[in-house]
Write a protein that holds these residues in place. Structure first.
Motif, PDB file in Angstrom:
ATOM      1  N   SER A  17      -6.847   2.138  -6.189  1.00 16.47           N
ATOM      2  CA  SER A  17      -7.987   2.433  -5.142  1.00 16.47           C
ATOM      3  C   SER A  17      -7.548   3.267  -4.149  1.00 16.47           C
ATOM      4  O   SER A  17      -6.322   3.032  -3.508  1.00 16.47           O
ATOM      5  CB  SER A  17      -8.270   1.029  -4.448  1.00 16.47           C
ATOM      6  N   VAL A  18      -8.044   4.258  -3.880  1.00 15.22           N
ATOM      7  CA  VAL A  18      -7.765   5.485  -2.950  1.00 15.22           C
ATOM      8  C   VAL A  18      -8.713   5.971  -1.976  1.00 15.22           C
ATOM      9  O   VAL A  18     -10.058   5.720  -1.921  1.00 15.22           O
ATOM     10  CB  VAL A  18      -7.661   6.686  -3.999  1.00 15.22           C
ATOM     11  N   TYR A  20       0.832  -1.165  -0.026  1.00 15.05           N
ATOM     12  CA  TYR A  20       0.123  -0.068  -0.111  1.00 15.05           C
ATOM     13  C   TYR A  20       0.982   1.450   0.027  1.00 15.05           C
ATOM     14  O   TYR A  20       1.933   1.128   0.751  1.00 15.05           O
ATOM     15  CB  TYR A  20      -0.887   0.173   1.068  1.00 15.05           C
ATOM     16  N   ALA A  21       0.368   2.074  -0.839  1.00 13.94           N
ATOM     17  CA  ALA A  21       1.244   3.450  -0.608  1.00 13.94           C
ATOM     18  C   ALA A  21       0.373   4.208   0.358  1.00 13.94           C
ATOM     19  O   ALA A  21      -0.670   4.793   0.434  1.00 13.94           O
ATOM     20  CB  ALA A  21       0.908   4.158  -1.818  1.00 13.94           C
ATOM     21  N   ILE A  22       0.943   4.566   1.511  1.00 12.74           N
ATOM     22  CA  ILE A  22       0.443   5.327   2.573  1.00 12.74           C
ATOM     23  C   ILE A  22       1.553   6.737   2.884  1.00 12.74           C
ATOM     24  O   ILE A  22       2.579   6.389   3.386  1.00 12.74           O
ATOM     25  CB  ILE A  22       0.545   4.334   4.090  1.00 12.74           C
ATOM     26  N   PHE A  61      -3.982  15.261   5.922  1.00 17.69           N
ATOM     27  CA  PHE A  61      -4.722  13.948   5.364  1.00 17.69           C
ATOM     28  C   PHE A  61      -3.890  12.711   5.273  1.00 17.69           C
ATOM     29  O   PHE A  61      -2.457  12.890   4.956  1.00 17.69           O
ATOM     30  CB  PHE A  61      -5.195  14.361   3.737  1.00 17.69           C
ATOM     31  N   ALA A  62      -4.285  11.762   5.586  1.00 15.01           N
ATOM     32  CA  ALA A  62      -3.864  10.524   5.492  1.00 15.01           C
ATOM     33  C   ALA A  62      -4.257   9.923   4.344  1.00 15.01           C
ATOM     34  O   ALA A  62      -5.520   9.817   3.961  1.00 15.01           O
ATOM     35  CB  ALA A  62      -4.188   9.731   6.683  1.00 15.01           C
ATOM     36  N   LYS A  63      -3.228   9.290   3.340  1.00  9.09           N
ATOM     37  CA  LYS A  63      -3.670   9.033   2.072  1.00  9.09           C
ATOM     38  C   LYS A  63      -3.148   7.540   1.877  1.00  9.09           C
ATOM     39  O   LYS A  63      -2.063   7.278   2.212  1.00  9.09           O
ATOM     40  CB  LYS A  63      -3.223   9.980   0.999  1.00  9.09           C
ATOM     41  N   ILE A  64      -4.166   6.592   1.437  1.00  9.54           N
ATOM     42  CA  ILE A  64      -3.798   5.164   1.222  1.00  9.54           C
ATOM     43  C   ILE A  64      -4.341   4.767  -0.218  1.00  9.54           C
ATOM     44  O   ILE A  64      -5.353   5.010  -0.719  1.00  9.54           O
ATOM     45  CB  ILE A  64      -4.305   4.198   2.339  1.00  9.54           C
TER      46      ILE A  64
END
Length: 656
Positions: free
Chosen positions: A120-121, A42-44, A136-139
């Motif tokens: 998927s975001v 996952y891109a976190i 913001f936290a972005k996954i």
């Protein structure tokens, strides 16, 4: 003791042994950061409140292709496609997360090398203890492979739906485990006549006949398919408009990956035409077999009859010779007995030759209704007092080419057989119709126009085995002494020799219908009409409109072209318009008429001026009408009222 105590109390206390040194553990924040940084699927990463990247993990580096130092401080919109940036999608995503507490979506994203992946975001807002937005936290997850698989599945399902919907020769639809319809294709709509909106949710038993529903056929089909995985059947089904079609149906059970029944796949095909073709072929084969069998029996029978005739000729000549030698009384009685036996043998051979189609026929064109009408009294007497005899003769019947005497004998045979099949009485009907037959629809007859003469009874009927042998010579189901077994064989021989066919339809306990099919001929005129013994054009003179209508129906039934006149003066005027060729062949006039001219006066005038016209006079009281008149009605054919078809036919066939 005190010394010892004091001494011992003064000893130094040893220091505790030092513990082994443990590495210092990071606090909770450090551990969380390590966890996030190590995730590679996952891109976190973090964004500040304006959308600029403030952290970056290994997964983000792997998905997006940027090192941390390359992307930190950059706006996250750089990962979006130009099309999405142009429509402000990144800003809408942040606003949704800011105001709604979360943003979730899917879409194309761009890597560092310019390639795209489907992501998927999820974007969640981060707020401090005072509720102030700090970022913001972005996954993000790369789901390109999953999307490709889903798209492939979607396309496969779409292709399958298009395939199913494109099939119009088969009704293909799904059922729930209970039998309710869950989908519907174009073929089902075409074959059964229902739209999808009309049938979805209804039970599939609606397509079955009332008889099948009452017998539980739909439920048995579901139970069999659920138990055995498949149910295949054929039978009648009902369309939306109430018409029936013959269907071939397959019902397959559908189970999920756990083996649980989730429904049924139903495929139905309309095979009405194929069934009719197969039945026609089978009937043709049976008819050909029957014809070949009867042909073989006929050849054998004809040969035996000819040989037997020769033997009878020798015996007959011998009896004549002995009889000419003036024998004594005893010898004479013996010779007479021999003569009777020879005559009976000769009659038997004639019957056999008739079956074998080797009897010479004296054929001519006839109107079947006229032949039946003139023979009606004989047929009624033959049917007996316990039988209700109904005549149903079609008007404007075509002509047939037959031997008159043999045709009458054929009808008599059929009526007698029908009577014997109803020992307790019943209904007997004689019917005539013009019919058009298809190729091999009846026996081996070619396609064309035919006259059908039918004798129908409500008697005991026949079994299939009896029907197969009904036309064979000497075959009979009657008791000994009650029948020769040659009646139907003569019927068969005569009709087939006349170019026709005989058809039997019967049901045990419900009666028998025997139909004679003879080739139809156009109604003939001129010399052919004279050969038939009746004309084709009739002038009916009658002042009572009701009686006139009945007379017209009777003559039309016999195939005549009808003209009418209300009185003698009008009739004479009509005849004079044609000059020498009077235009009619029969004058049928009432005796008592208005306007100064009686039927007798009209008849005498017509006889004098047009002697070839056949004249028939009708009246309910001829004697009163003749008072004071020296002439009588003997010079003309006369029928009394009320008259029937048989009365007219008898006079029309008589020479006049």
């Amino acid at each position: 003791m005190s010394e010892n105590s004091a001494s011992s109390s003064s000893l130094p206390v040893p220091a505790p042994a030092p513990s082994p040194t443990k590495p210092a553990l990071p606090d909770f924040q450090q551990r969380y950061e390590l966890l996030v940084a190590s995730i590679s699927d996952y891109a976190i990463y973090m964004l500040d409140s304006e959308g600029y990247v403030s952290s970056w993990n290994a997964g983000a580096e792997r998905f997006k292709g940027y090192k941390a130092h390359e992307i930190m401080g950059q706006h996250f919109s750089r990962f979006y496609t130009e099309e999405d940036r142009a429509v402000g999608l990144p800003e809408r995503a942040l606003n949704a997360a800011r105001h709604e507490g979360r943003f979730e979506g899917e879409g194309w994203r761009v890597r560092n090398d310019g390639t795209r992946f489907w992501a998927s975001v999820v974007i969640d807002p981060i707020r401090n203890a005072d509720g102030v937005l700090v970022g913001f936290a972005k996954i993000t997850r790369d789901i390109t492979d999953r999307r490709a698989a889903q798209e492939a599945l979607r396309q496969s399902e779409q292709h399958f739906r298009l395939l199913v919907q494109g099939v119009t020769d088969y009704a293909i639809y799904m059922l729930s485990p209970q039998g309710e319809i869950t989908n519907w294709n174009v073929g089902a709509e075409r074959i059964k006549g229902y739209t999808q909106e009309e049938v979805l949710g209804s039970h599939f038993s609606r397509f079955f006949t009332d008889e099948d529903r009452a017998a539980g056929v739909p439920q048995r089909a579901l139970e069999t398919a659920a138990r055995e995985g498949r149910f295949e059947s054929e039978g009648w089904r009902v369309r939306r408009d109430g018409t029936r079609f013959f269907a071939h149906a397959v019902l397959d059970a559908i189970h999920d990956e756990h083996g649980t029944l989730i429904g049924f796949a139903k495929i139905t095909r309309d095979v009405t035409e194929q069934r009719a073709t197969a039945e026609s072929l089978e009937q043709t084969r049976n008819a050909l077999f029957q014809a070949q069998k009867m042909e073989a029996i006929g050849q054998l029978t004809g040969g035996v009859a000819h040989d037997f005739n020769n033997l009878l000729a020798v015996l007959s000549s011998g009896v004549d010779i002995l009889h000419a030698q003036n024998p004594g009384a005893i010898t004479l009685r013996v010779l007479d007995s021999m003569r009777r036996a020879i005559d009976r043998g000769a009659l038997l051979t004639q019957q056999l030759l008739s079956f074998a189609r080797q009897q010479p026929l004296s054929t001519a064109l006839h109107q079947a209704n006229a032949l039946i009408g003139s023979f009606e009294q004989v047929l009624r007497r033959a049917s007996g007092p316990q039988v209700s005899f109904v005549f149903d003769l079609a008007p404007r019947l075509a002509c047939i080419e037959v031997d008159e005497a043999r045709f009458e004998a054929t009808l008599l045979n059929l009526v007698v057989n029908a009577r014997d099949a109803m020992p307790g009485g019943g209904t007997l009907a004689l019917e005539t119709r013009n019919v058009r037959l298809r190729e091999n629809e009846v026996g081996t007859l070619p396609a064309g126009e035919y006259v059908r003469v039918t004798v129908r009874d409500s008697g005991t009927g026949m079994t299939p085995d009896v029907v197969q042998r009904a036309f064979e010579p000497f075959f009979t189901t009657k008791p000994v002494g009650k029948g020769t077994g040659l009646g139907l064989s003569q019927v068969y021989g005569f009709i087939t020799q006349s170019g026709g066919e005989v058809q039997i339809r019967t049901e045990l306990g419900k009666g028998t219908t025997i139909s004679l099919f003879l080739p139809a001929h156009e109604n003939a005129g001129g010399e052919e009409a004279e050969k038939q013994g009746h004309a084709e054009r009739v002038l009916i003179v009658e002042d009572d409109q009701l009686v006139m209508a009945v007379a017209c129906d009777l003559f039309e039934t016999m195939g005549y072209q009808v003209q009418t006149a209300p009185d003698g003066v009008s009739a004479l005027r009509m005849l004079e318009q044609h000059g020498v060729d009077v235009g009619v062949d029969v004058l049928f006039t009432d005796l008592m008429m208005p306007n100064g001219m009686t039927g007798l006066e009209l008849a005498r005038t017509v006889r004098e001026r047009w002697p070839r016209v056949k004249i028939i006079i009708a009246s309910g009281y001829p004697q009163q009408a003749m008072q004071g008149d020296p002439a009588d009605l003997h010079e003309f054919d006369f029928v009394g009222k009320p008259y029937r078809l048989a009365d007219l036919a008898r006079h029309l066939r008589a020479p006049g």
